[in-house]
Structures are given as C-alpha cells and as structure tokens.
Design a protein around this motif. Structure first.
Motif, PDB file in Angstrom:
ATOM      1  N   THR A  63      -7.200  11.964  -6.757  1.00 46.74           N
ATOM      2  CA  THR A  63      -7.574  11.005  -5.598  1.00 46.74           C
ATOM      3  C   THR A  63      -6.446  10.715  -4.897  1.00 46.74           C
ATOM      4  OG1 THR A  63      -9.581  10.256  -6.845  1.00 46.74           O
ATOM      5  CG2 THR A  63      -8.707   8.943  -4.921  1.00 46.74           C
ATOM      6  N   VAL A  64      -6.535  10.744  -3.615  1.00 42.67           N
ATOM      7  CA  VAL A  64      -5.600   9.927  -2.736  1.00 42.67           C
ATOM      8  C   VAL A  64      -6.140   9.118  -1.887  1.00 42.67           C
ATOM      9  CG1 VAL A  64      -3.994  10.306  -0.856  1.00 42.67           C
ATOM     10  CG2 VAL A  64      -4.102  12.188  -2.565  1.00 42.67           C
ATOM     11  N   SER A  65      -5.864   7.809  -1.812  1.00 40.07           N
ATOM     12  CA  SER A  65      -6.423   6.848  -1.236  1.00 40.07           C
ATOM     13  C   SER A  65      -5.555   5.733  -0.397  1.00 40.07           C
ATOM     14  CB  SER A  65      -6.810   5.909  -2.356  1.00 40.07           C
ATOM     15  OG  SER A  65      -7.804   4.636  -1.536  1.00 40.07           O
ATOM     16  N   VAL A  66      -6.047   5.478   0.738  1.00 39.61           N
ATOM     17  CA  VAL A  66      -5.331   4.486   1.756  1.00 39.61           C
ATOM     18  C   VAL A  66      -6.074   3.262   1.558  1.00 39.61           C
ATOM     19  CG1 VAL A  66      -4.803   4.064   3.907  1.00 39.61           C
ATOM     20  CG2 VAL A  66      -4.712   6.356   3.308  1.00 39.61           C
ATOM     21  N   GLU A  67      -5.328   2.194   1.248  1.00 38.33           N
ATOM     22  CA  GLU A  67      -5.613   0.804   0.511  1.00 38.33           C
ATOM     23  C   GLU A  67      -5.134  -0.308   1.587  1.00 38.33           C
ATOM     24  OE1 GLU A  67      -7.093   2.586  -3.769  1.00 38.33           O
ATOM     25  OE2 GLU A  67      -5.822   0.869  -3.505  1.00 38.33           O
ATOM     26  N   ASP A  68      -5.815  -1.202   1.748  1.00 35.47           N
ATOM     27  CA  ASP A  68      -5.288  -2.542   2.436  1.00 35.47           C
ATOM     28  C   ASP A  68      -4.298  -3.188   1.493  1.00 35.47           C
ATOM     29  OD1 ASP A  68      -4.876  -4.854   3.707  1.00 35.47           O
ATOM     30  OD2 ASP A  68      -6.950  -5.443   3.828  1.00 35.47           O
ATOM     31  N   SER A  69      -2.984  -3.004   2.157  1.00 27.49           N
ATOM     32  CA  SER A  69      -1.937  -3.891   1.162  1.00 27.49           C
ATOM     33  C   SER A  69      -2.077  -5.528   1.166  1.00 27.49           C
ATOM     34  CB  SER A  69      -0.733  -3.346   1.963  1.00 27.49           C
ATOM     35  OG  SER A  69      -0.442  -3.985   3.143  1.00 27.49           O
ATOM     36  N   MET A  70      -2.772  -5.903   2.018  1.00 22.58           N
ATOM     37  CA  MET A  70      -3.039  -7.481   1.916  1.00 22.58           C
ATOM     38  C   MET A  70      -3.667  -8.023   0.583  1.00 22.58           C
ATOM     39  SD  MET A  70      -1.898  -8.190   5.020  1.00 22.58           S
ATOM     40  CE  MET A  70      -2.384  -9.852   5.173  1.00 22.58           C
TER      41      MET A  70
END
Length: 336
Positions: A63-70
C-alpha cells in the motif's frame, strides 16, 4: 444554549484497491488489539487518507498512502520564543533580535502530507508487516511583538520505519494470538509514541492519572527543536507486545506491555523520556456480543534534562524525574 456533537471513528470508501476518506493510518499494525484501553484509544486515532493497495496473491499486498500530517504532529511550543541577543551596535532591548529557541519547534501550515507505505502478508498462521513514513517538518518562525514571523529554519523531512508480527496460536486454544511490534522514528515522534502504535502518547499517559510528570509531557514532547537556525529532530524507538489466551470460549485473558525511549535534541531544553507500561485483563462473554471485563495497567515515566539531571517540576518539586501510576478499568460492552 445546548451543545451537541457527533464523533465519527471511520468513514471511507474502498473500490478497486483505492481507499479514500477517514480511516486508520496504513502505518498502523498492532493497535492494542488485546487490551481494553488500547482498543478504545486506537479507534479514535483515525486520519484522512487517500491510498492504493495492490494485491499480489497468497495474502501478500503493498500500500502507498497519502495522509493528513496534522494528526501526527507533536507541537504546541514556540521555536523562537524570546531568547534574544543584541543586534550589532544596538543596546535597546526592544530592538534586539531573536536567537533560535531551544524549547521545541512550532509547526507552520501543512504543505506536504505524510507519505506512508507498507508491505503486508496475511495467511493462516497470522500476519506480518513492514512500514515506513515521511513527515514534513516546517518551522513557523518567531512572531515577536508584531506577531509576524521574522525568521524560519529550513524545512526538513522526518521519517519512521516499523515492523509487526501477529501469530495465531490456535494450537494452544482457538482464538489465542501473539502480537509483536517495533518502530523507530526520526522527527516523526507520533509514529513511535502514539496510541495507534501503542507507544503510549499523551492521551494514554495522561489517562494514567492527573499527575505532575505525566501531564508535563504535554508541553515537553516535540518532533524537533530549532537550534542555531536549523531543525534538530527528536529520535525515538518503541516496542510493544500483547498475548491473548482463551480459557474457555466465553472467558479470555490478555497480558500486554510497551516500552518507549525518546531522545530529544541535545542542545534543547526538552526532556529525554523513557516510558513503559504493563497490564493484564480478563473478559467474560456470558452471551454472544456481550463483554464484561476488568483491566489493570501500570504506567511508569522517567525523564531527564539534557544535562543528565532528573527533570524537576512543580512549585514543591512534585516530580523528580520518575513517576508511576496504577490504572484500573471496568468495561461493559454490547456489540451490535
């Protein structure tokens, strides 16, 4: 006036390998699955994700995921908070310029979301996963009297890597399981010291009691500090384990624990921290979908200043470098 709120733990869409919405991070593996307090806290730590999972057959996937760093930030300090040195030829204090503070970095707005990837296998014997993450560190700078940032350190990327193993131990009793996990983080503390990864984080430790040392971590833990105009990262590692055994199909017990070691920048005023917990629970399910459980956990925190001396806080030195607390939980849960 009457206030109301709705809390959503999960809300996402999955289609053709794509996951989009509000879900658990794809970095997560062991989330306190065998403990009452861990399970409750972990489900609340979802994040906004856009991910793609490729399945290779035989239980293997990536899996490659873009996630909210907040959701992964440890920061509420000020990276340039008022340490001053005279500007050349200027003696007026009001005209002195700020020197980079050593008490922690204050984040600027998010530019790059966290990039998370994992490689996972799920088979009859259990599961295993290796995972990694990149986390942007952006300094806000020093606001000063005019409340306008006047100096900023250059951006830097924090990172984290981890591995986890889940073994099904049905040869002992049906449903028995052993979890193991380890994580190392550099400038991305939450990946090694967050509830979702069972390092402990602020919410879990503060749950250990309204104690001076545990609550002080809310103002001590940082992903980084700005020192001499450059971002210096916090480094941390953690290990966690949990074992669940069914005495009968209706009666099960678990034992679990975690250890975290946090080394904050050497030139900062932030504490170095060692934290561990160990606990046990027993759950009885007299009928299907009804759990009656009791859990006891011991938490211990040790903190030292950068000069090696024990951390001391409070008007009467109520915290002298070490503090422990017992926590008991009774839980009645109906599943639908």
């Amino acid at each position: 006036p009457r206030a109301s709120a709705i809390n959503v733990e999960r809300a996402f869409i999955q289609f053709a390998g794509i996951t989009a919405g509000f879900s658990a991070s794809f970095f997560n593996f062991y989330q306190g699955d065998v403990q009452l307090s861990g399970n409750f806290a972990a489900t609340a730590r979802s994040t906004t994700v856009l991910a793609y999972t490729a399945s290779f057959g035989s239980g293997f996937s990536a899996t490659v995921s873009v996630e909210d760093s907040m959701y992964r930030r440890y920061s509420n300090g000020d990276s340039w908070y008022g340490v001053v040195v005279p500007a050349p030829g200027i003696s007026n204090v009001s005209l002195q310029r700020p020197l980079s503070g050593a008490g922690g970095m204050t984040y600027a707005g998010q530019q790059i979301p966290d990039i998370v990837a994992n490689l996972r296998v799920d088979q009859g014997w259990g599961s295993a996963q290796i995972m990694g993450a990149l986390h942007q560190l952006r300094d806000f700078g020093y606001a000063g009297i005019t409340n306008v940032p006047t100096a900023k350190a250059g951006d830097k990327m924090g990172w984290a890597v981890g591995a986890g193993l889940r073994l099904n131990l049905d040869m002992l009793a049906r449903g028995d399981v052993l979890w193991l996990q380890g994580v190392y983080a550099d400038g991305a503390l939450d990946y090694a010291f967050g509830t979702a990864n069972q390092g402990g984080d602020r919410s879990t430790i503060s749950g250990a009691g309204n104690l001076a040392g545990t609550n002080a971590l809310n103002t001590q833990l940082r992903d980084a500090a700005v020192i001499l105009g450059a971002i210096q990262t916090t480094k941390a590692w953690s290990i966690a384990a949990g074992f669940r055994h069914f005495w009968t199909p209706a009666l099960r017990s678990s034992v679990f624990g975690a250890y975290s070691n946090i080394d904050q920048p050497a030139a900062s005023t932030l504490w170095d921290v060692k934290y561990w917990n160990v606990g046990v629970n027993t759950i009885w399910s007299p009928v299907r979908n009804l759990d009656l459980g009791v859990e006891v956990v011991y938490h211990n925190i040790q903190a030292r200043q950068q000069n090696g001396l024990p951390a001391v806080i409070g008007p009467s030195n109520t915290f002298r470098g070490q503090e422990g607390a017992w926590v008991g939980t009774i839980r009645i849960q109906r599943n639908f």
